[in-house]
Design a protein around this motif. Structure first.
Motif, PDB file in Angstrom:
ATOM      1  N   LYS A   2       0.844  -0.999  -0.148  1.00 40.58           N
ATOM      2  CA  LYS A   2       0.110   0.087   0.029  1.00 40.58           C
ATOM      3  C   LYS A   2       0.888   1.401   0.073  1.00 40.58           C
ATOM      4  CE  LYS A   2      -3.840   1.993   2.347  1.00 40.58           C
ATOM      5  NZ  LYS A   2      -4.890   1.588   3.646  1.00 40.58           N
ATOM      6  N   ARG A   5       2.469   1.859  -3.344  1.00 40.86           N
ATOM      7  CA  ARG A   5       1.415   2.206  -4.310  1.00 40.86           C
ATOM      8  C   ARG A   5       1.230   3.966  -4.380  1.00 40.86           C
ATOM      9  NH1 ARG A   5      -3.031  -0.909  -6.534  1.00 40.86           N
ATOM     10  NH2 ARG A   5      -2.193  -2.257  -4.881  1.00 40.86           N
ATOM     11  N   SER A   9       2.261   6.557  -7.045  1.00 40.79           N
ATOM     12  CA  SER A   9       1.007   7.539  -7.723  1.00 40.79           C
ATOM     13  C   SER A   9       1.688   9.065  -7.305  1.00 40.79           C
ATOM     14  CB  SER A   9      -0.145   7.416  -6.294  1.00 40.79           C
ATOM     15  OG  SER A   9      -1.120   8.443  -6.807  1.00 40.79           O
ATOM     16  N   LEU A  29       3.879  -1.703 -10.026  1.00 36.69           N
ATOM     17  CA  LEU A  29       3.098  -2.423  -9.030  1.00 36.69           C
ATOM     18  C   LEU A  29       3.010  -3.998  -9.316  1.00 36.69           C
ATOM     19  CD1 LEU A  29       0.273   0.208  -8.886  1.00 36.69           C
ATOM     20  CD2 LEU A  29       2.100  -0.303  -7.415  1.00 36.69           C
TER      21      LEU A  29
END
Length: 103
Positions: A2, A5, A9, A29
């Protein structure tokens, strides 16, 4: 995963990564083994232009191998339950003693 990610981003919204990572975030990812050869080459090209993201990706890829060990089993991580040394006795419990006394 998480946290990684969020890193990808974040890079996709920066000026230097916006064009490079447009519709290509999935390359970072996915696991290394799941990438086709052309995807791996494209990910390596992007990683060469964004070395900090490449380093973070390499760390992410190394984590599952470091986590496998005596604590890891076939079913995945299982939390340990702490067993009390002895069951809680109502008479020795401070809350129970105080709450049942008459004023």
């Amino acid at each position: 995963m998480k946290a990684f990610r969020k890193i990808v981003s974040n890079w996709a919204h920066k000026k230097e990564g916006m064009i490079l990572l447009h519709r290509k975030q999935h390359l970072f990812l996915r696991a290394k083994e799941d990438l086709r050869e052309d995807q791996a080459q494209e990910r390596a090209m992007i990683g060469a232009r964004l070395p900090e993201l490449e380093e973070a990706w390499q760390l992410k890829e190394a984590l599952p191998f470091a986590a496998e060990g005596p604590c890891m089993n076939a079913g995945g991580w299982k939390p340990r339950r702490r067993q009390a040394e002895k069951p809680l006795d109502r008479k020795s419990c401070v809350w129970y003693s105080c709450s049942n006394k008459a004023p």
